[in-house]
Design a protein around this motif. Sequence first.
Motif: not given
Length: 479
Positions: A91, A205, A209
Motif C-alpha cells: 500500500g 490509503e 490500491w
Amino acid sequence: MVQGFSREPGTHGPVTAASPAGTRKITWWAATIAVGGFLFGFDTGVVSGALLYIRDDFDLNSFQQGSVVSVLLIGSVLGAMGAGKLADRWGRRRLLGVAGAVFLAGTVVAVFATGYGMLLVARIVLGLAVGTASALVPVYLSEISPTRIRGRLLTMNQLMITVGILVAYLVNLAFANGGDWRAMFACGAVPALVLVVAAAWFLPESPQWQIEHDRVDQARSVIASVSDPATADRIVEQVQRRIVDDRAKQPASGSGRSLWAPDVRPALILGLTLAAVQQFGGINTIIYYAPTIIEQTGLSASNSIFYSVAIGVINLIMTLVAIKLVDRVGRRPMVLVSLAVMAVSVFLLGLAFVADFSSGLTLLFMVAYIAAFAGGLGPVFWTLIGEIFPPSVRAEGSSTSTAVNWVSNFIVSLAFLPVANILGQGETFWIFAGICALAFAFVTRFLPETRGRGPEEIERDLDHRFGREPNPRKTVQTP
C-alpha cells in the motif's frame, strides 16, 4: 450528475471529482504526502553547503567530495526500483511511513558520522528513503487528485522538493559561520518525523490500491468523505470495470498488465527518456555544487552559500508559477519552452566560464537556467510520470522512471567535477546545452498533451506519435 460535482473527461484515480470541502481535504492530504518531496529536496540540497566544511574536517579529495554527494543517488536508485512493487504489495501509505522512518535513521547516522566511510553509509540510507519517496509521491498524488486540479496537485511534489532545497540552503546559511555541518544534517529529522506520524495516523490509503486489493468498502468510504455516497458508488464501479479491462489485456499467465507490454511501451519509452533528460540537462550539478561553482567565480565560501539561497528562492518562485500554469497552459508547451531556455542559458553559463565573465553575469545565467527548469521540465516531469502510465502499471512505471532519473543523476553528479577538471567547466556546461537541444526535438515529436485527459486518450495519442496501431478495444470512458 450529482449536485456539486462535475462530469470530467477521463480519470486517473478514483477521486475524479470532489465538493469544495472535499477538494480542500484532498489538497491537505496532498500537501502532507508531499513532505516526502520536501525530504527529497532537503537531503539532496543540504550537502551542497555541508560539503564546504566536511571536506576540511575529513580531508576529502575531489573524488571523495563527489562520492559524498553522489552516493546518496545509489541508495535512491535502489529505493526507487523497489518502490513500485512494494507499494503495490503493502500500500502507498504504509510505504511512505517506512520511508519516513528510514529518513530518520539515515539522519542519525549522518549526524554522528566519525569519518568518510560512516558518512557514505548515512548517505546511502538517506538515498533509499529519497528514492522510495520520489517514486511513490507522484503515484499517490495521481490517485487522489480530481482531474481538474490533477496537474496542480502533482506539481506540488516538485514545489515541496524546491522548498526542501531552499530550506536546506537556509539551514546551511544559518550554520555557516560555525561550519557546523552536523547541525545542518540534523534539521532533516523534523520533517522525517512529520512523515512518519502522518502516514501512521492521518493519511488515507489510496482508493485505487484499496479497490485493486478488494477493499472496496474502505475505498468507498475514502471517496465518500470528499464527495458523497452516490458519487462514491459510481466511481468504485467505474474503477472496477477498468481493472477488469486491464487484466483482460494481460496473457493468462500474468496477474496484471505488464510494464513491458507492447501497448504500454510508448509510455515507458517516454517516461524513461524524460527521466534521463531531466538529469543530463545538468540541473543537479548546479543544485549540488552551487556554492562550489559560485566560489570559483571569486566569492568566499560564506558568500557562496548566501548566493545559493537566492538561487533556491528563484527555484521556489518559478515552481509556484508552474503550479499556476500547469492546468491552464498544459504540460507539453511548458516542457518545450523550458528546454529551449535551458539550452540557451546553460550555453551562456559555459561561455561565462570560458570567457571569464564577471561574477554577476555568471550568476545571471545560472539563475536563468534554474528559473527555466523550475518553471517547466522540473515540476512537469513529476506530473507526467503520474499521468502517462495506465493505472494498472502506474506504480511500477513511476518506479522505473524514477530509478532511471536517479541513475542519470548519479552519473552526472559523480562525473561533473572530474569531467570539468579535464574539459573545463564551461565546456562541460556546453555538453548540457547540447542535450537540452536534442531533448527539445524529442519532446516535439513524442510528448502528447495530458491536461484534462484520461488514460485511454493519452494511450491512443502515444500510439499515434510512436507510429503504433491503436488497440480497437481502447475507448474513452467518462465517469
